[in-house]
Design an enzyme around this catalytic site. Structure first.
Site, PDB file in Angstrom:
ATOM      1  N   THR A 245       0.696  -0.431   0.272  1.00 33.68           N
ATOM      2  CA  THR A 245      -0.027   0.525   0.051  1.00 33.68           C
ATOM      3  C   THR A 245       0.857   1.454   0.302  1.00 33.68           C
ATOM      4  OG1 THR A 245      -1.674   1.709   1.628  1.00 33.68           O
ATOM      5  CG2 THR A 245       0.010  -0.418   2.603  1.00 33.68           C
TER       6      THR A 245
ATOM      7  N   CYS B 136      -2.293   5.117  -5.017  1.00 36.80           N
ATOM      8  CA  CYS B 136      -3.004   4.341  -4.718  1.00 36.80           C
ATOM      9  C   CYS B 136      -3.322   2.840  -5.331  1.00 36.80           C
ATOM     10  CB  CYS B 136      -4.503   4.612  -4.180  1.00 36.80           C
ATOM     11  SG  CYS B 136      -5.247   3.392  -3.634  1.00 36.80           S
TER      12      CYS B 136
END
Length: 239
Positions: free
Chosen positions: A83, A197
């Site tokens: 992430t 993202c």
């Protein structure tokens, strides 16, 4: 082959993409039915998301350090945080383990700089777009001028990530919204756009932008394979 330690679950939708890309890359590079040696510690994203929006970064740091330590004890040779946002505590994770952390911004910055782009747009969670931990690394290490959407567009990008993409929901209206936001970044001079993202790859691709898109999920996963196979050949791995 080194063992890749993956901190996943943020969300598992993108963690599944990491697993797929890593194993496809290993198979393509080594041939046959080779696959990656890897460990994954997957967190409960419901807890992580709550702490993020509460601004409880100390608790999140503890969670990431704990996950990295578990992977090290399990035999990982290096750690990959699956992430972008949780690289906010990359320095603290690095300080608490004796194996390397492969930072997601580094392969992204390297590829963009090598391609000759300097002014780049950044899409991601509000935390990634608004805080300095990510933009500053891209600027300091790779000389990139990073621009982000305006306030209203940042809110849209963030909401689509947390209300839809992390749950695996991909909507055409959200794709249209991202296309418009990316077009506005191009109008402001973005020569390329970072999908900062790890779930955004589920929503948009090259056909949705007039400038090149750099997907951090794919670049990070490929860099993990580079590290895992460094110094190895198919013959040496096969014994």
């Amino acid at each position: 082959m080194k063992t890749i330690g993956l901190i996943g679950g943020m969300s598992w939708e993108s963690s599944a993409q990491y697993y797929r890309i890593i194993n496809q890359e290993v198979r393509e590079r080594l041939g046959g039915v080779h696959s990656a040696r890897s460990l994954m510690f997957s967190v409960d994203f419901g807890e992580i998301e709550r702490l993020q929006h509460d601004g409880n970064w100390p608790a999140l740091t503890i969670a990431m350090v704990d996950a990295a330590e578990r992977l090290q004890r399990g035999g990982a040779d290096f750690v990959v945080i699956c992430t972008n946002t949780m690289h906010r505590m990359a320095d603290e994770v690095t300080a608490n383990i004796s194996i390397p952390l492969l930072h997601i911004a580094d392969p992204t910055g390297e590829v963009i700089a090598a391609a000759g782009y300097r002014r780049v747009g950044l899409l991601g969670t509000a935390f990634t777009m608004e805080q300095e931990f990510y933009k500053a690394r891209l600027a300091g290490k790779f000389g990139l001028d990073v621009i982000v959407p305006d306030d209203a567009d940042r809110a849209v990008v963030h909401e689509i990530i947390y209300k839809e993409l992390v749950a695996g929901t991909v909507l055409s209206r959200s794709r249209a919204a991202y296309r418009a936001i990316m077009a506005r970044l191009v109008e402001r001079g973005a020569e390329a756009i970072i999908l900062g993202c790890t779930e955004i790859m589920l929503l948009v691709g090259a056909d949705d932008s007039s400038v090149p898109l750099f997907d951090t999920t794919t670049l990070h996963a490929q860099a993990a394979v580079d590290e895992a196979l460094a110094g190895d050949t198919p013959e040496s791995i096969s014994g």
